[in-house]
Write a protein that holds these residues in place. Structure first.
Motif, PDB file in Angstrom:
ATOM      1  N   MET A 130       0.822  -1.206   0.000  1.00 47.47           N
ATOM      2  CA  MET A 130       0.000   0.000   0.000  1.00 47.47           C
ATOM      3  C   MET A 130       0.865   1.269   0.000  1.00 47.47           C
ATOM      4  SD  MET A 130      -2.994   0.811  -0.247  1.00 47.47           S
ATOM      5  CE  MET A 130      -4.492   0.148   0.412  1.00 47.47           C
ATOM      6  N   LEU A 171       3.787   1.516  -1.230  1.00 47.27           N
ATOM      7  CA  LEU A 171       4.411   1.637  -2.551  1.00 47.27           C
ATOM      8  C   LEU A 171       3.465   2.329  -3.528  1.00 47.27           C
ATOM      9  CD1 LEU A 171       6.030  -1.919  -2.854  1.00 47.27           C
ATOM     10  CD2 LEU A 171       7.220   0.235  -2.391  1.00 47.27           C
ATOM     11  N   VAL A 172       2.167   2.003  -3.437  1.00 45.51           N
ATOM     12  CA  VAL A 172       1.174   2.642  -4.306  1.00 45.51           C
ATOM     13  C   VAL A 172       1.065   4.130  -3.962  1.00 45.51           C
ATOM     14  CG1 VAL A 172      -1.262   2.678  -4.990  1.00 45.51           C
ATOM     15  CG2 VAL A 172      -0.111   0.484  -4.628  1.00 45.51           C
ATOM     16  N   ALA A 173       1.031   4.446  -2.667  1.00 50.33           N
ATOM     17  CA  ALA A 173       0.941   5.857  -2.239  1.00 50.33           C
ATOM     18  C   ALA A 173       2.134   6.646  -2.790  1.00 50.33           C
ATOM     19  CB  ALA A 173       0.897   5.945  -0.722  1.00 50.33           C
ATOM     20  N   ARG A 174       3.320   6.059  -2.712  1.00 50.09           N
ATOM     21  CA  ARG A 174       4.517   6.736  -3.210  1.00 50.09           C
ATOM     22  C   ARG A 174       4.419   6.990  -4.715  1.00 50.09           C
ATOM     23  NH1 ARG A 174       9.463   6.460  -0.566  1.00 50.09           N
ATOM     24  NH2 ARG A 174      10.379   6.257  -2.648  1.00 50.09           N
ATOM     25  N   HIS A 175       3.886   5.995  -5.438  1.00 48.34           N
ATOM     26  CA  HIS A 175       3.765   6.147  -6.891  1.00 48.34           C
ATOM     27  C   HIS A 175       2.801   7.287  -7.231  1.00 48.34           C
ATOM     28  CE1 HIS A 175       4.066   4.767 -11.049  1.00 48.34           C
ATOM     29  NE2 HIS A 175       2.752   4.849 -11.148  1.00 48.34           N
ATOM     30  N   LEU A 176       1.695   7.381  -6.505  1.00 42.26           N
ATOM     31  CA  LEU A 176       0.720   8.448  -6.756  1.00 42.26           C
ATOM     32  C   LEU A 176       1.336   9.817  -6.447  1.00 42.26           C
ATOM     33  CD1 LEU A 176      -2.539   6.798  -5.318  1.00 42.26           C
ATOM     34  CD2 LEU A 176      -1.761   6.858  -7.698  1.00 42.26           C
ATOM     35  N   VAL A 221      -2.848  10.255   1.655  1.00 42.07           N
ATOM     36  CA  VAL A 221      -2.624   9.982   3.078  1.00 42.07           C
ATOM     37  C   VAL A 221      -2.854   8.489   3.297  1.00 42.07           C
ATOM     38  CG1 VAL A 221      -5.006  10.672   3.693  1.00 42.07           C
ATOM     39  CG2 VAL A 221      -3.256  10.555   5.470  1.00 42.07           C
ATOM     40  N   VAL A 222      -1.931   7.856   4.023  1.00 42.04           N
ATOM     41  CA  VAL A 222      -2.073   6.438   4.379  1.00 42.04           C
ATOM     42  C   VAL A 222      -2.604   6.380   5.807  1.00 42.04           C
ATOM     43  CG1 VAL A 222      -0.841   4.273   4.823  1.00 42.04           C
ATOM     44  CG2 VAL A 222      -0.207   5.678   2.847  1.00 42.04           C
ATOM     45  N   ILE A 223      -3.655   5.582   6.014  1.00 42.59           N
ATOM     46  CA  ILE A 223      -4.148   5.333   7.373  1.00 42.59           C
ATOM     47  C   ILE A 223      -3.846   3.879   7.686  1.00 42.59           C
ATOM     48  CG2 ILE A 223      -6.157   5.344   8.914  1.00 42.59           C
ATOM     49  CD1 ILE A 223      -7.511   7.353   7.093  1.00 42.59           C
ATOM     50  N   ILE A 252       6.189  -0.713   9.315  1.00 42.67           N
ATOM     51  CA  ILE A 252       6.226  -1.090   7.894  1.00 42.67           C
ATOM     52  C   ILE A 252       6.040   0.149   7.011  1.00 42.67           C
ATOM     53  CG2 ILE A 252       5.021  -2.403   6.101  1.00 42.67           C
ATOM     54  CD1 ILE A 252       4.432  -4.549   8.234  1.00 42.67           C
ATOM     55  N   CYS A 298       9.124   2.172   4.766  1.00 37.99           N
ATOM     56  CA  CYS A 298       8.966   2.414   3.330  1.00 37.99           C
ATOM     57  C   CYS A 298       9.073   3.916   3.057  1.00 37.99           C
ATOM     58  CB  CYS A 298       7.625   1.853   2.858  1.00 37.99           C
ATOM     59  SG  CYS A 298       7.439   1.895   1.078  1.00 37.99           S
ATOM     60  N   GLY A 299       8.361   4.703   3.866  1.00 36.71           N
ATOM     61  CA  GLY A 299       8.402   6.153   3.718  1.00 36.71           C
ATOM     62  C   GLY A 299       7.285   6.656   2.823  1.00 36.71           C
ATOM     63  N   VAL A 300       6.310   7.356   3.431  1.00 41.57           N
ATOM     64  CA  VAL A 300       5.206   7.921   2.651  1.00 41.57           C
ATOM     65  C   VAL A 300       5.065   9.411   2.977  1.00 41.57           C
ATOM     66  CG1 VAL A 300       3.948   5.731   2.499  1.00 41.57           C
ATOM     67  CG2 VAL A 300       3.436   7.316   4.382  1.00 41.57           C
TER      68      VAL A 300
END
Lengths: 167, 118
Positions: free
Chosen positions: B1, B3-8, B16-18, B24, B28-30
């Motif tokens: 998830m 990784l997808v946020a980073r791509h967007l 925003v990731v909840i 984890i 990854c870093g978001v």
């Protein structure tokens, strides 16, 4: 202060899962992604004018037929937010099945709550569809296949911002 | 998830990731992360607690609006009913060490057999 503690309070799932699978005899631990640099896009307009999308790791409900269900693989999907899904498939995901349950979709993807924020004007609108992305052991599949497709859907739906929630 | 946020984010969309697996996501870093310190499964609030869910979704929206730099983490101000889940989840100790080793062995045998059948 409330308390003194000798350990951090939140669980390290990287440590916990590595130790658990090692106890099962898996000697090569999973390698989690780590990046030094993090991309950042500031919101380009006020939230009240933004269309907001939702992404979940939960899957589509399985067909009632058991055999059909066995052969329905986890896959990327887009599904309308209206009507909001009453159930999504989470049995195959990594979550605490002893401590809680996932019968209320809004406990892991705020589809109704975001609809309420759209109705009250806090956000401009909610995306017509939410997207499901399978959690995949393979990071390259996520990066090369799932992420570009999600981006395409976000653009087609005219999204400005996205809330992603992982179980 | 994450990784997808980073791509967007890398392609011009704000995210925003909840989530509840803090290490984890942060490894990854978001761009923006709202951490809910609950058992995995309900990062957006307890089941059937619409007021809590509204509050957590609202905090996610606040982050979207107000974060000015990546790796911004905030934490939802809610607590699970008790803390037993913290020790119980994926627990490994003397009481289950042998059973876990057996489970792993069985699964590997099953996977070997499935490979042969293909």
């Amino acid at each position: 202060m409330d308390q003194l503690r000798t350990h951090r309070s939140f669980i390290s799932y990287i440590d916990r899962s590595r130790e658990y699978y090692a106890a099962q005899g898996y000697t090569k631990p999973y390698e989690w992604p780590h990046y030094d640099n993090v991309p950042f896009t500031p919101l380009k307009k006020p939230l009240a004018q933004c269309r907001v999308g939702l992404i979940t790791t939960a899957g589509k409900p399985k067909p009632a037929d058991q055999l059909a269900a066995m052969f329905s693989p986890r896959a990327l999907y887009a599904q309308p937010v209206n009507p909001a899904p009453e159930h999504l498939f989470t049995d195959d995901l990594f979550w605490d099945k002893k401590a809680t349950h996932t019968k209320d979709v809004d406990s892991f993807m705020p589809v109704n709550r975001m609809g309420e924020y759209a109705a009250s004007g806090r956000i401009g609108s909610i995306s017509p569809s939410f997207y499901g992305v399978p959690t995949d052991y393979s990071q390259s599949r996520t990066l090369e296949r799932y992420a570009p497709q999600i981006l395409e859907w976000c653009r087609e739906d005219g999204l400005d911002a996205i809330v992603l929630s992982a179980l | 998830m994450s990784l997808v946020a980073r791509h967007l984010e890398a392609n011009g969309l704000s995210t925003v990731v909840i989530g509840s697996a803090r290490d984890i996501v942060e490894e990854c870093g978001v761009a923006r992360f709202l951490f809910t310190d609950f058992p995995l499964g309900n990062p957006c609030g307890k089941p059937w607690d619409a007021a809590m869910q509204r509050s957590i979704a609202g905090m996610g929206l606040d982050l979207l609006e107000r974060a000015w730099m990546p790796r911004t983490t905030t934490q939802a101000p809610f607590h699970w009913d008790d803390d037993a889940w913290r020790d119980n989840f994926m627990r490994v100790d003397e009481s289950n060490r042998e059973a876990l080793a057996r489970e792993g062995e069985l699964r590997r045998q099953l996977q070997e057999e499935m490979k042969k059948e293909r």
